[in-house]
Write a protein that holds these residues in place. Structure first.
Motif, PDB file in Angstrom:
ATOM      1  N   ASP A   1       8.202  60.915  32.086  1.00 46.46           N
ATOM      2  CA  ASP A   1       7.357  59.999  31.317  1.00 46.46           C
ATOM      3  C   ASP A   1       6.240  59.478  32.224  1.00 46.46           C
ATOM      4  N   PRO A   2       4.989  59.850  31.952  1.00 41.88           N
ATOM      5  CA  PRO A   2       3.885  59.372  32.793  1.00 41.88           C
ATOM      6  C   PRO A   2       3.733  57.859  32.785  1.00 41.88           C
ATOM      7  N   ALA A   3       4.224  57.196  31.752  1.00 41.64           N
ATOM      8  CA  ALA A   3       4.032  55.747  31.636  1.00 41.64           C
ATOM      9  C   ALA A   3       4.749  54.982  32.739  1.00 41.64           C
ATOM     10  N   ASP A   4       5.959  55.438  33.114  1.00 39.41           N
ATOM     11  CA  ASP A   4       6.709  54.711  34.138  1.00 39.41           C
ATOM     12  C   ASP A   4       7.164  55.601  35.298  1.00 39.41           C
ATOM     13  N   GLY A   5       6.860  56.902  35.228  1.00 35.17           N
ATOM     14  CA  GLY A   5       7.230  57.806  36.308  1.00 35.17           C
ATOM     15  C   GLY A   5       8.704  58.130  36.378  1.00 35.17           C
ATOM     16  N   LEU A   6       9.444  57.846  35.309  1.00 32.47           N
ATOM     17  CA  LEU A   6      10.885  58.080  35.303  1.00 32.47           C
ATOM     18  C   LEU A   6      11.239  59.335  34.507  1.00 32.47           C
ATOM     19  N   LEU A   7      12.416  59.870  34.787  1.00 35.12           N
ATOM     20  CA  LEU A   7      12.913  61.057  34.108  1.00 35.12           C
ATOM     21  C   LEU A   7      13.828  60.647  32.960  1.00 35.12           C
ATOM     22  N   LEU A   8      13.623  61.271  31.799  1.00 37.71           N
ATOM     23  CA  LEU A   8      14.377  60.927  30.597  1.00 37.71           C
ATOM     24  C   LEU A   8      15.615  61.810  30.488  1.00 37.71           C
ATOM     25  N   PRO A   9      16.761  61.221  30.176  1.00 41.83           N
ATOM     26  CA  PRO A   9      17.940  62.052  29.900  1.00 41.83           C
ATOM     27  C   PRO A   9      17.769  62.845  28.613  1.00 41.83           C
ATOM     28  N   HIS A  10      18.215  64.079  28.655  1.00 37.19           N
ATOM     29  CA  HIS A  10      18.266  64.929  27.464  1.00 37.19           C
ATOM     30  C   HIS A  10      19.567  65.734  27.549  1.00 37.19           C
ATOM     31  N   PRO A  11      20.713  65.019  27.478  1.00 30.66           N
ATOM     32  CA  PRO A  11      22.002  65.672  27.727  1.00 30.66           C
ATOM     33  C   PRO A  11      22.434  66.571  26.571  1.00 30.66           C
ATOM     34  N   ARG A  12      22.669  67.824  26.899  1.00 34.55           N
ATOM     35  CA  ARG A  12      23.122  68.825  25.930  1.00 34.55           C
ATOM     36  C   ARG A  12      24.098  69.752  26.629  1.00 34.55           C
ATOM     37  N   PRO A  13      24.734  70.679  25.915  1.00 36.58           N
ATOM     38  CA  PRO A  13      25.659  71.593  26.572  1.00 36.58           C
ATOM     39  C   PRO A  13      24.989  72.380  27.699  1.00 36.58           C
ATOM     40  N   ILE A  14      25.757  72.652  28.742  1.00 34.50           N
ATOM     41  CA  ILE A  14      25.275  73.449  29.863  1.00 34.50           C
ATOM     42  C   ILE A  14      25.404  74.920  29.491  1.00 34.50           C
ATOM     43  N   SER A  15      24.317  75.639  29.586  1.00 33.73           N
ATOM     44  CA  SER A  15      24.322  77.065  29.254  1.00 33.73           C
ATOM     45  C   SER A  15      24.784  77.872  30.457  1.00 33.73           C
ATOM     46  N   LEU A  16      25.792  78.698  30.245  1.00 32.62           N
ATOM     47  CA  LEU A  16      26.366  79.510  31.318  1.00 32.62           C
ATOM     48  C   LEU A  16      26.265  80.971  30.949  1.00 32.62           C
ATOM     49  N   LYS A  17      26.103  81.821  31.953  1.00 30.71           N
ATOM     50  CA  LYS A  17      26.035  83.250  31.660  1.00 30.71           C
ATOM     51  C   LYS A  17      26.761  84.073  32.724  1.00 30.71           C
ATOM     52  N   ASN A  18      27.294  85.179  32.253  1.00 30.66           N
ATOM     53  CA  ASN A  18      27.882  86.216  33.100  1.00 30.66           C
ATOM     54  C   ASN A  18      28.924  85.646  34.070  1.00 30.66           C
ATOM     55  N   HIS A  19      28.773  85.872  35.370  1.00 28.13           N
ATOM     56  CA  HIS A  19      29.843  85.516  36.314  1.00 28.13           C
ATOM     57  C   HIS A  19      30.066  84.007  36.404  1.00 28.13           C
ATOM     58  N   SER A  20      29.068  83.197  36.043  1.00 28.50           N
ATOM     59  CA  SER A  20      29.227  81.751  36.155  1.00 28.50           C
ATOM     60  C   SER A  20      30.234  81.203  35.152  1.00 28.50           C
ATOM     61  N   ILE A  21      30.522  81.961  34.103  1.00 29.98           N
ATOM     62  CA  ILE A  21      31.447  81.475  33.073  1.00 29.98           C
ATOM     63  C   ILE A  21      32.832  81.247  33.660  1.00 29.98           C
ATOM     64  N   ASP A  22      33.362  82.231  34.370  1.00 23.29           N
ATOM     65  CA  ASP A  22      34.691  82.090  34.963  1.00 23.29           C
ATOM     66  C   ASP A  22      34.710  81.010  36.041  1.00 23.29           C
ATOM     67  N   VAL A  23      33.614  80.875  36.780  1.00 21.85           N
ATOM     68  CA  VAL A  23      33.554  79.858  37.827  1.00 21.85           C
ATOM     69  C   VAL A  23      33.673  78.464  37.224  1.00 21.85           C
ATOM     70  N   VAL A  24      32.860  78.174  36.205  1.00 20.29           N
ATOM     71  CA  VAL A  24      32.839  76.834  35.626  1.00 20.29           C
ATOM     72  C   VAL A  24      34.091  76.561  34.799  1.00 20.29           C
ATOM     73  N   ALA A  25      34.679  77.601  34.206  1.00 21.75           N
ATOM     74  CA  ALA A  25      35.892  77.416  33.409  1.00 21.75           C
ATOM     75  C   ALA A  25      37.024  76.809  34.235  1.00 21.75           C
ATOM     76  N   ALA A  26      36.985  77.009  35.541  1.00 22.65           N
ATOM     77  CA  ALA A  26      38.044  76.491  36.410  1.00 22.65           C
ATOM     78  C   ALA A  26      37.788  75.057  36.860  1.00 22.65           C
ATOM     79  N   PHE A  27      36.644  74.482  36.543  1.00 22.80           N
ATOM     80  CA  PHE A  27      36.330  73.127  36.982  1.00 22.80           C
ATOM     81  C   PHE A  27      37.153  72.105  36.193  1.00 22.80           C
TER      82      PHE A  27
END
Length: 287
Positions: free
Chosen positions: A149-175
């Motif tokens: 946001d240029p008005a205050d120089g801060l970053l806005l949250p936009h929380p949504r699902p994390i997109s995972l692909k290929n080998h990262s799927i098994d890695v994150v599934a264990a978290f």
């Protein structure tokens, strides 16, 4: 027909779809986002995910994405209707909000200080982002989109699902605490799935953060950990390449990005494993 009003900070979305997979996706990943349709909600994005026309309803069925009744890109196989909603949302945020500077990058925060990881292809950004959220307890602002946001120089949250692909799927599934959805194969990005945004991050979706670190990660299997400090000029050039609407914003966007770098420590991070990547982030953010 599934018809819902969703508050996906900082936007309000109307979503209509006849695909059961889209309904299940929203119910699984956006359970707190649904709002009553009382007629008083300003809708930022009016989205429809609909079946293909004519023979495409039954022969090699397709899914179409519409924004405000217009179809901005080609249909996908009907089996990909749910991820099409996520990809379409990314497109909406990147193309529509003229008042904010939008860049391709993950953002996480700790004690009000934000870590920005620009999203170059194959860099391992999403896996490292998920590692920080689920293992290290960082607050997830966004897996894909850095909104300034240029008005205050801060970053806005936009929380949504994390997109995972290929080998990262098994890695994150264990978290610990990671909740993954269905797996979609043979997409344009390979095999993909989504991990639900941590509930604690969703609960704090109104809290903005100030950029403190910018890290350009690069995963190389078997590589030793390497951390290199970047000048602000180098980092500015690289992140500018990841801006979706910088040219359209003109001087306000340029000035806001320049001002952001007044507070940011910039690094390149090369790592060969999840543990090494986390160790690199710890070192950078402790310095």
């Amino acid at each position: 027909m599934f018809d819902a009003i969703l508050h996906v900070p900082p936007f309000n979305v109307r979503l209509r779809s006849s695909f059961a997979a889209v309904r299940r996706h929203v119910q699984a990943f956006y359970p707190q986002a649904m709002r009553p349709d009382d007629g008083d909600v300003f809708i930022d994005f009016d989205i429809q995910v609909l079946p293909g026309r004519g023979l495409r309803k039954v022969w090699r069925p397709q899914a179409r994405f519409l924004l405000d009744g217009a179809e901005p890109f080609f249909p996908l196989p009907a089996a990909q209707a749910a991820p099409m909603f996520e990809w379409g949302m990314n497109w909406c945020v990147a193309q529509r909000p003229m008042g904010w500077l939008v860049m391709h990058g993950a953002v996480l925060a700790r004690d009000g200080a934000a870590l920005v990881m620009p999203g170059f292809p194959g860099a391992g950004k999403s896996t490292l982002c998920a590692s920080l959220a689920f293992i290290e307890g960082w607050r997830l602002l966004s897996d894909e989109l850095t909104v300034l946001d240029p008005a205050d120089g801060l970053l806005l949250p936009h929380p949504r699902p994390i997109s995972l692909k290929n080998h990262s799927i098994d890695v994150v599934a264990a978290f610990p605490g990671a909740q993954l959805g269905p797996i979609y194969r043979d997409t344009r990005k390979g095999t993909i799935t989504h991990a639900a945004c941590p509930p604690a991050s969703m609960a704090r979706a109104a809290e903005r953060a100030r950029a403190a670190w910018m890290v350009f990660p690069r995963f190389e299997a078997g590589a030793s950990l390497q951390i290199e400090r970047l000048s602000r000029v180098e980092a500015f050039t690289l992140i500018s390449e990841q801006s979706f609407n910088g040219e359209r914003m003109g001087a306000p966007g340029f000035e806001a990005l320049c001002a952001m770098f007044d507070h940011v420590s910039c690094h390149e991070l090369v790592y060969g494993s999840t543990d090494a990547g986390l160790e690199g982030i710890r070192r950078i953010c402790a310095s």
